[in-house]
Motif scaffolding. Sequence first.
Motif, short mmCIF file in Angstrom:
data_model
loop_
_atom_site.label_atom_id
_atom_site.label_comp_id
_atom_site.label_asym_id
_atom_site.label_seq_id
_atom_site.Cartn_x
_atom_site.Cartn_y
_atom_site.Cartn_z
N ALA A 124 18.34 25.20 -36.35
CA ALA A 124 16.89 25.10 -36.44
C ALA A 124 16.55 23.70 -36.95
O ALA A 124 16.88 23.37 -38.09
N PRO A 125 15.93 22.85 -36.15
CA PRO A 125 15.68 21.47 -36.56
C PRO A 125 14.89 21.34 -37.86
O PRO A 125 15.16 20.44 -38.67
N ASP A 126 13.95 22.25 -38.11
CA ASP A 126 13.16 22.15 -39.32
C ASP A 126 14.02 22.32 -40.57
O ASP A 126 13.74 21.70 -41.61
N ALA A 127 15.07 23.14 -40.48
CA ALA A 127 15.95 23.35 -41.63
C ALA A 127 16.71 22.08 -41.96
O ALA A 127 16.84 21.70 -43.14
N GLU A 154 15.82 19.02 -41.16
CA GLU A 154 14.86 18.01 -41.62
C GLU A 154 14.50 18.24 -43.09
O GLU A 154 14.43 17.30 -43.87
N GLN A 155 14.28 19.49 -43.45
CA GLN A 155 13.93 19.81 -44.83
C GLN A 155 15.05 19.43 -45.79
O GLN A 155 14.80 18.94 -46.90
N ALA A 191 20.50 28.47 -41.26
CA ALA A 191 20.12 27.26 -40.52
C ALA A 191 20.93 27.07 -39.25
O ALA A 191 20.46 26.44 -38.30
N ARG A 239 11.83 30.52 -28.67
CA ARG A 239 12.19 29.14 -28.99
C ARG A 239 12.40 28.34 -27.71
O ARG A 239 12.75 28.90 -26.66
N GLU A 242 14.06 21.64 -28.26
CA GLU A 242 12.92 21.32 -29.13
C GLU A 242 13.07 22.01 -30.48
O GLU A 242 13.42 21.36 -31.47
N ASP A 243 12.81 23.32 -30.54
CA ASP A 243 12.97 24.01 -31.82
C ASP A 243 14.23 24.89 -31.86
O ASP A 243 14.39 25.72 -32.74
#
Length: 441
Positions: free
Chosen positions: A160-163, A165-166, A279, A297, A301-302
Amino acid sequence: MRRPSLTTLRATGALTAALALALTACGGDADPKSGGELAGTTVTVAGVWTGGEQKNFKKVLDAFSAKTGAKTVFVPSGDNVSTFVGSKIEGGNAPEVVLVPQVGVLRQFAEAGWLTPLSEKTATTAAGNLAPVWKEYGTVDGAYYGLYFKAAHKSTVWYAPDALEQAGVAEPKSWDELLASGRTLADSGRPAFAVAGEDGWTLTDWFENVYLSQAGPEKYDLLARHELKWTDPSVVTALTTLAEVFEDERLVAGGAAEALRTDFPGSVEKVFGPEPKAALVYEGDFVGGVARDEFGRKPGEDAKFFPFPPVGSGKAPVVSGGDAAVVLKDAKNADAGMRLLEFLATPEAAEVWAGAGGFLSPNKDVKPEAYADDTARATAASLVAAGDTVRFDMSDQAPAAFGGTKGAGEWKLLQDFLRDPSDPKRTAAALEAAAAKAYGN
């Protein structure tokens, strides 16, 4: 072990399978509207595919019908292809073509005398667009029986890219970076891996990637044939490396206990579902399809992936699975079945399914633009570029008693190892005992 389709994974009981068989055999078959060289001929094809996979393969069959005039019928075999085909042969109703998902089963069919070698045209076409390793996996005792049409890339780690990045981490390029990144992810609030320990086949895939990278393709081949014992130091080393993940609760979401209650679809849900609990999820390219179809999804992308990283001084592994098309010699229209294989050997056939999605071809002549999205293009390119360094899923090469039976053999022993990874030598000894029994040596 070959990844079962999502429908198969969630199906329960013999009644469900029987209903699916009846419904599929009765409807949706390709029936050409015009004449052709095979007009009036029916080609029956059996395979494990269900749901979207079956629907998309029927598009390939439709294209064959349009070219030749043959009618095609697809019949789902269920996961136990060997039992299904054996019963059909015994009953005098053998399908013309079977899509075989395991090297071990293909060998079993050949040794039983059920198969017809590929025609010269099919073999010549395949030699021009498949790496020689695919011919090796389709050959038994010098005869070329199995044409690999669909492949899986089982050396992809999805995230998951947001994980990431965070947590401020990038895609890892080595095993050590993978572990370090995983611990950083856990410290930022989301454990690293959702491990599908309830499905023993996922654990064999973990081992195979580590072993191929660390021990190299030559030893991988020897171990796959049981010409190298599972007590070999290289196996103990790989298990010790794998224990670095299994023993660390920051790296395994919920620890071993939860992992052993998590099946493959559940592991994807833990990363890409509405309430993420991890993640990363390691498995094949098909993870992207589940993330898309089940959780909305968008691969690339995501829902992204990076290659399974090299371990130590080894090279990045490329472990594959695949489905080989074979022709049964006792089928009524075996010659027409071989005509279908001649078509499946062409890039034209592969490009039909590539455009529909959820498909990778080992055929190097398939145009990149034929694939439905950039993620599929990238995984297909990686598979083809690996050439002869690709290695087929080791458990799929083994006798089913060792490499493909729930609650037994390698599946169970690696589940036990996930539960308690403290003694790799003990696990290696148990694996060798089970392998020796299954291989008969």
